[in-house]
Design a protein around this motif. Structure first.
Motif, short mmCIF file in Angstrom:
data_model
loop_
_atom_site.label_atom_id
_atom_site.label_comp_id
_atom_site.label_asym_id
_atom_site.label_seq_id
_atom_site.Cartn_x
_atom_site.Cartn_y
_atom_site.Cartn_z
N GLN A 76 33.70 -27.55 17.56
CA GLN A 76 33.21 -28.87 17.18
C GLN A 76 33.60 -29.88 18.25
O GLN A 76 34.75 -29.87 18.73
N MET A 77 32.66 -30.74 18.61
CA MET A 77 32.92 -31.78 19.59
C MET A 77 33.40 -33.04 18.86
O MET A 77 32.67 -33.63 18.07
N LEU A 78 34.65 -33.41 19.12
CA LEU A 78 35.15 -34.67 18.56
C LEU A 78 34.48 -35.84 19.29
O LEU A 78 34.20 -36.88 18.70
N PHE A 79 34.26 -35.63 20.61
CA PHE A 79 33.49 -36.60 21.40
C PHE A 79 32.61 -35.82 22.37
O PHE A 79 33.12 -35.08 23.22
N ASP A 80 31.30 -35.95 22.22
CA ASP A 80 30.34 -35.29 23.09
C ASP A 80 29.99 -36.25 24.22
O ASP A 80 29.26 -37.24 24.01
N ALA A 81 30.50 -35.98 25.43
CA ALA A 81 30.29 -36.88 26.56
C ALA A 81 28.84 -36.92 26.99
O ALA A 81 28.34 -37.96 27.43
N GLY A 82 28.16 -35.79 26.90
CA GLY A 82 26.76 -35.74 27.32
C GLY A 82 25.87 -36.61 26.46
O GLY A 82 24.98 -37.30 26.96
N VAL B 179 48.87 -33.83 15.31
CA VAL B 179 49.01 -33.89 13.85
C VAL B 179 48.07 -34.98 13.36
O VAL B 179 48.21 -36.15 13.72
N SER B 180 47.11 -34.60 12.55
CA SER B 180 46.11 -35.55 12.07
C SER B 180 46.69 -36.45 10.99
O SER B 180 47.33 -35.96 10.05
N PRO B 181 46.47 -37.76 11.10
CA PRO B 181 46.92 -38.67 10.02
C PRO B 181 46.07 -38.51 8.76
O PRO B 181 46.42 -39.07 7.72
N PHE B 182 44.98 -37.77 8.86
CA PHE B 182 44.04 -37.67 7.75
C PHE B 182 43.85 -36.20 7.34
O PHE B 182 43.70 -35.33 8.18
N ARG B 183 43.81 -35.96 6.03
CA ARG B 183 43.51 -34.62 5.54
C ARG B 183 42.01 -34.39 5.48
O ARG B 183 41.56 -33.24 5.49
N ARG B 184 41.24 -35.45 5.42
CA ARG B 184 39.79 -35.36 5.45
C ARG B 184 39.25 -36.47 6.35
O ARG B 184 39.84 -37.54 6.44
N LEU B 185 38.11 -36.21 7.00
CA LEU B 185 37.44 -37.23 7.80
C LEU B 185 36.29 -37.81 6.98
O LEU B 185 35.46 -37.06 6.44
N GLU B 186 36.26 -39.14 6.90
CA GLU B 186 35.25 -39.80 6.07
C GLU B 186 34.50 -40.91 6.79
O GLU B 186 33.44 -41.34 6.33
N LYS B 187 35.05 -41.40 7.93
CA LYS B 187 34.39 -42.51 8.62
C LYS B 187 34.68 -42.44 10.11
O LYS B 187 35.68 -41.86 10.54
N GLU C 277 40.52 -42.96 15.93
CA GLU C 277 41.99 -42.91 15.88
C GLU C 277 42.51 -41.56 16.36
O GLU C 277 43.53 -41.48 17.07
N LEU C 278 41.81 -40.49 15.99
CA LEU C 278 42.19 -39.16 16.47
C LEU C 278 42.05 -39.05 17.98
O LEU C 278 42.92 -38.47 18.66
N LEU C 279 40.97 -39.60 18.52
CA LEU C 279 40.78 -39.57 19.98
C LEU C 279 41.87 -40.34 20.70
O LEU C 279 42.38 -39.89 21.74
#
Length: 724
Positions: free
Chosen positions: A511-517, A573-581, A587-589
């Motif tokens: 999974q791409m957290l950020f797709d540069a292309g 370590v992710s501050p979130f157990r689920r991604l919603e927004k 913040e993860l980036l």
């Protein structure tokens, strides 16, 4: 609190018993032929100290926690069943080729410099017991070719005819879709049902390792299967011994992930190096209790010397692709560096280099050092310490072992003095100097390569030999303060008593957290959250099976991220157990960029390559009550009269020095002793060398500090220059 914690090492079995406010330590020699014998002997010793019968204690404790070297010993001795491997057709050579670079895995730096001259380790699964089966799953987890049942049955029978006693099923991309592996398992079980004689253990790779990487996952599964037989019978023997003695609850096994679990939720691979990991967990606890944010944990036992770090920035060092023996595996482990430098390390004279070498070979507990009088003929670190006057012949290991100075002298004279021309004392000093130098070099390297200055750390010395050698290896690297923890000789066993029930489950993803292309951040939250939910459910199920309540289960989500197709991965370590927004993705980036800069330097980030999630990891755990160290009940400054004196020999000092000897239990908090001095307890000794002083701290801890330039510092100019 009523709790038993045991750590079985290569030489000694350590026991720590907490019972109604009393803390007791005990040791026994490790019985490698039957670990239960040494285990029960150590526990019986602890029970005697509190005046209770072992049956009464075991009937009333809340848990028995156990760290073992059984798996490590089985690998060293190559004791295991004849394992067979079923893999995808066309991938039969994955384990054989070892990614080519695998030839160097597990070798020393000197050996890796001559990689063309390296050879493969003996294979745990020979080519004759590796077969391919017709199936295929693609990189997305879609099944391209289903299992051909007749083909699988033919291959299974072929392996059984070749002598197979355990099956490993490792199919390509099975971590993304394990359907084909499960189908193979069903076919094997139909051929050899578990309720019949002749049933065979089956290991599916997706249950052992959740990440991609065919070679590492294959070896993880093979090692797990290879250790299964030894672990099953060894743990069963121990559990039977505990049941007979009155213990009715499940036994908890320490994992190398800094957690623990019941036997029914533990794989063999998770127990490798579990004892030293328990010591590092105790170091984390001590760091907060003693307000010491930067600690170098050093555990010197009878066989090995283990090094770990606890830092002020809170970074926990994990090895997600550790090397076990000579094989790369993909199971997460707390990072530790181990070298063969212990009380039983064998000394020898290298004629080619005209130098004395110590380790990594060890005399272990059977036959043990020459001075044990159990058949050992080769000189060891313990023999040198006895000759130098640091050990009491009549009061070693609580008086359970009477040492023979003459045997130690004879071994050193025969194997060191004769070929080197050194006198007995010179040879013994050289042995100690060499083992101290080996440990110092390893400590410096472990701290420096992680970007830290050793001078900013306090060194924590524990294990049976740590307090005796702490002055020696600390001087070599310029560390001026050494903390000897409470219960130092069984500190790893104490750490096992402070662990939480914990499981780690992970899955490879693309999974791409950020797709540069596309200049786009992750918006497929459903796929991400589904993977986390699946892993979380597995962790919860593991803990529920062990009696944990849902309300007590805690969860932590970690991500392995990397820029584009870089090889370097950074755990976040992710501050979130689920991604919603989208703001959570941003913040993860930012968190990844910060962590990457800390590790590789500011400006090294490469967002233009994109940011990819390689692994999603879920840590599920239940926190347990902690053992609380009690403050000292006696305070004082003036030392009591010494118990006696003994001639000792020290580096940089000519001739024998009459050295004062104190009983550890007579020293109150605040008492200061100037070196040279020896502080003896029934199970370990603190050596205060000239130029050092010892100050007793709270809870039975002790501080060693420089009062003058350390003797022998000029002998390590390269290390000193690097530290400066």
């Amino acid at each position: 609190m009523r709790r038993v914690s045991v750590d079985i090492g290569g030489t000694f079995t350590d026991c720590f018993l907490a019972y109604d406010g009393r803390y007791v330590e005990s040791k026994a020699l490790t019985t490698h032929n039957n670990l239960a014998t040494g285990f029960m002997e150590a526990l019986e010793g602890a029970c005697r100290d509190i005046g209770k019968d072992i049956g009464e204690v075991l009937a009333n404790v809340d848990a028995v926690r156990y760290a073992t070297t059984l798996g490590t010993n089985a690998l060293i001795q190559r004791k295991g069943p004849k394992v067979a491997l079923l893999t995808t057709t066309g991938f039969e050579s994955t384990a054989v080729l070892m990614r080519a670079r695998g030839y160097g895995d597990g070798l020393s730096e000197a050996q890796q410099a001559d990689l063309p001259g390296a050879s493969r380790p003996p294979m745990l699964v020979p080519v004759s017991r590796i077969v391919g089966i017709d199936e295929r799953v693609d990189y997305k987890g879609d099944i391209l070719l289903t299992i051909d049942e007749d083909n699988v049955r033919t291959q299974i029978r072929k392996l059984v005819d070749a002598g197979a006693q355990a099956f490993v099923v490792c199919l390509v991309n099975s971590v993304l879709n394990p359907a084909n592996e499960k189908a193979v398992e069903r076919i094997i079980l139909s051929e050899y049902p578990t309720h019949q004689l002749g049933a065979m253990p089956i290991v599916l790779s997706h249950r052992v390792a959740g990440r991609k990487g065919e070679y590492a996952r294959t070896m993880s599964s093979i090692i797990d299967a290879f250790l299964h037989d030894q672990m099953y019978h060894g743990m069963s023997t121990l559990e039977i011994a505990l049941r007979r003695a009155g213990y009715k609850k499940p036994m908890l096994l320490v994992h190398n992930t800094s957690g623990m679990a019941q036997m029914n939720s533990t794989s063999s691979l998770q127990t490798i190096h579990s004892g030293p990991v328990a010591g590092l967990e105790a170091t984390n606890y001590l760091s907060s209790e003693f307000k010491q944010p930067n600690l170098i944990a050093t555990d010197m036992g009878g066989t090995s010397f283990d090094i770990g770090l606890v830092t002020a920035d809170g970074v926990k060092f994990y090895d997600f692709n550790p090397i076990i023996e000579r094989w790369l595996v993909s199971t997460p482990m707390t990072y530790l560096h181990t070298l063969g430098a212990g009380g039983g390390s064998i000394a020898r004279f290298d004629r080619m280099w005209n130098a004395i070498e110590v380790g990594p070979q060890s005399a272990g507990s059977d036959p043990g050092p020459a001075c044990y009088g159990r058949g050992g003929k080769l000189p060891t670190t313990t023999d040198a310490n006895l000759v130098l006057g640091y050990l009491d012949e009549k009061n070693y290991a609580g008086g359970s072992i009477e040492l023979s100075r003459r045997r130690a002298e004879r071994a050193i004279e025969e194997h060191i003095c004769k070929p080197s021309g050194l006198s007995l004392i010179e040879a013994a000093k050289a042995i100690k100097r060499k083992v101290d130098a080996n440990m110092a070099a390893a400590i410096f390297k472990e701290v420096a390569v992680k970007g830290y200055n050793p001078k900013n750390f306090v060194l924590l010395a524990y294990g049976g030999g740590g307090p005796m050698h702490a002055c020696g290896f600390s001087s070599a690297i310029g560390i001026s303060r050494v903390l000897i923890p409470p219960f130092s000789c069984v500190f790893s066993a104490l750490g096992a008593g402070n662990m939480d029930q914990l499981h780690i489950h992970e899955s490879s993803v693309y999974q791409m957290l950020f797709d540069a292309g596309k200049r786009k951040i992750l918006d497929d939250f459903e796929s991400f959250n589904s993977t986390v939910a699946t892993l979380e459910a597995r962790g919860r199920e593991d803990l529920r099976r062990q009696g944990a309540q849902d309300a007590d289960i805690k969860v932590r989500v970690e991500l392995d991220l990397r820029y584009g197709n870089q090889l370097a991965q950074t755990a976040v370590v992710s501050p979130f157990r689920r991604l919603e927004k989208p703001t959570q993705v941003i913040e993860l980036l930012d968190l990844f960029s910060h962590n990457y800069a800390q590790r590789f330097g500011e400006g090294s980030q490469a967002p233009e390559a994109g940011v990819r999630i390689n692994v999603i990891r879920v840590v599920s755990f239940v926190q347990h009550d902690r053992l609380e160290l009690k403050p000292s009940d006696r305070k004082g400054v003036a030392p009591p009269p010494p118990r006696g004196e003994r001639e000792c020999h020290f580096q940089g000092v000519d001739g024998a020095v009459m050295t004062r000897i104190y009983d550890a239990h007579t020293l109150a908090e605040g008492t200061t002793l100037q070196g040279p001095a020896l502080v003896e307890s029934p199970r370990t000794s603190f050596l205060v060398e000239p130029g050092w002083q010892l100050t007793m701290g709270t809870s039975g801890a002790a501080w060693l500090e420089h009062t003058a330039a350390p003797a022998g510092k000029a002998a390590h100019p390269v290390t000193d220059a690097l530290v400066a």
